[in-house]
Write a protein that holds these residues in place. Structure first.
Motif, PDB file in Angstrom:
ATOM      1  N   ARG A  28       0.859  -1.187   0.000  1.00  0.00           N
ATOM      2  CA  ARG A  28       0.000   0.000   0.000  1.00  0.00           C
ATOM      3  C   ARG A  28       0.895   1.236   0.000  1.00  0.00           C
ATOM      4  NH1 ARG A  28      -5.414   1.492   2.351  1.00  0.00           N
ATOM      5  NH2 ARG A  28      -5.171   3.602   3.104  1.00  0.00           N
ATOM      6  N   CYS A  38      -2.635   5.471 -10.111  1.00  0.00           N
ATOM      7  CA  CYS A  38      -1.699   4.631  -9.375  1.00  0.00           C
ATOM      8  C   CYS A  38      -0.616   4.113 -10.325  1.00  0.00           C
ATOM      9  CB  CYS A  38      -2.430   3.446  -8.764  1.00  0.00           C
ATOM     10  SG  CYS A  38      -3.544   3.927  -7.434  1.00  0.00           S
ATOM     11  N   ASN A  44      -6.115   1.526  -7.651  1.00  0.00           N
ATOM     12  CA  ASN A  44      -6.631   2.714  -6.982  1.00  0.00           C
ATOM     13  C   ASN A  44      -7.696   2.312  -5.965  1.00  0.00           C
ATOM     14  OD1 ASN A  44      -7.708   5.230  -6.333  1.00  0.00           O
ATOM     15  ND2 ASN A  44      -7.617   5.955  -8.441  1.00  0.00           N
ATOM     16  N   ASP A  45      -7.576   2.769  -4.720  1.00  0.00           N
ATOM     17  CA  ASP A  45      -8.601   2.478  -3.716  1.00  0.00           C
ATOM     18  C   ASP A  45      -9.666   3.574  -3.660  1.00  0.00           C
ATOM     19  OD1 ASP A  45      -7.454   4.584  -2.321  1.00  0.00           O
ATOM     20  OD2 ASP A  45      -6.959   3.416  -0.541  1.00  0.00           O
ATOM     21  N   LYS A  47      -9.378   6.499  -2.857  1.00  0.00           N
ATOM     22  CA  LYS A  47      -9.113   7.448  -1.773  1.00  0.00           C
ATOM     23  C   LYS A  47      -7.751   8.067  -2.026  1.00  0.00           C
ATOM     24  CE  LYS A  47     -12.103   4.966   1.341  1.00  0.00           C
ATOM     25  NZ  LYS A  47     -12.220   4.110   2.470  1.00  0.00           N
ATOM     26  N   HIS A  49      -4.735   6.255  -1.565  1.00  0.00           N
ATOM     27  CA  HIS A  49      -3.711   5.207  -1.591  1.00  0.00           C
ATOM     28  C   HIS A  49      -3.893   4.299  -2.788  1.00  0.00           C
ATOM     29  CE1 HIS A  49      -3.506   6.458   2.625  1.00  0.00           C
ATOM     30  NE2 HIS A  49      -2.240   6.120   2.511  1.00  0.00           N
ATOM     31  N   CYS A  50      -2.842   3.539  -3.068  1.00  0.00           N
ATOM     32  CA  CYS A  50      -2.843   2.530  -4.115  1.00  0.00           C
ATOM     33  C   CYS A  50      -2.438   1.211  -3.461  1.00  0.00           C
ATOM     34  CB  CYS A  50      -1.844   2.892  -5.207  1.00  0.00           C
ATOM     35  SG  CYS A  50      -2.177   4.498  -5.976  1.00  0.00           S
ATOM     36  N   ASN A  51      -3.081   0.113  -3.855  1.00  0.00           N
ATOM     37  CA  ASN A  51      -2.849  -1.191  -3.244  1.00  0.00           C
ATOM     38  C   ASN A  51      -2.392  -2.206  -4.278  1.00  0.00           C
ATOM     39  OD1 ASN A  51      -3.983  -0.499  -0.546  1.00  0.00           O
ATOM     40  ND2 ASN A  51      -5.800  -0.159  -1.756  1.00  0.00           N
TER      41      ASN A  51
END
Length: 86
Positions: A28, A38, A44-45, A47, A49-51
């Motif tokens: 993350r 991302c 892309n979450d 929000k 962050h990127c996971n």
């Protein structure tokens, strides 16, 4: 109650673990300022962050080209090459 020197020593020993280096393997990562997408390999979450399901060793480009042994994966990040490939 633990001795103050013991608590201080434990805190100093844990400090390198708590402060990541410039590049760390991460699932993350935060979206960098100025980027809405991302990097390659991250999702892309929706929000800030990127996971990723895989741990990649990444670091911000800081507007510069990636170092030798690293590849640009977009969105302001470089990823460490593994086995001389991606």
């Amino acid at each position: 109650m633990p001795k103050p020197t013991l608590v201080l020593a434990a805190g100093l020993l844990a400090l390198p673990v708590l402060t990541p280096g410039e590049a760390v393997a991460q699932k993350r990562i935060p979206k960098l300022p100025g980027y809405d997408e991302c990097p390659l390999g991250y999702v892309n979450d929706l929000k800030q962050h990127c996971n990723s399901p895989i741990y990649y060793e990444v670091k911000p480009t800081n507007g510069k080209p990636c170092d030798s042994g690293w590849m640009n994966i977009g969105a302001g990040y470089c990823k460490k090459k593994e086995l001389g490939i991606f």
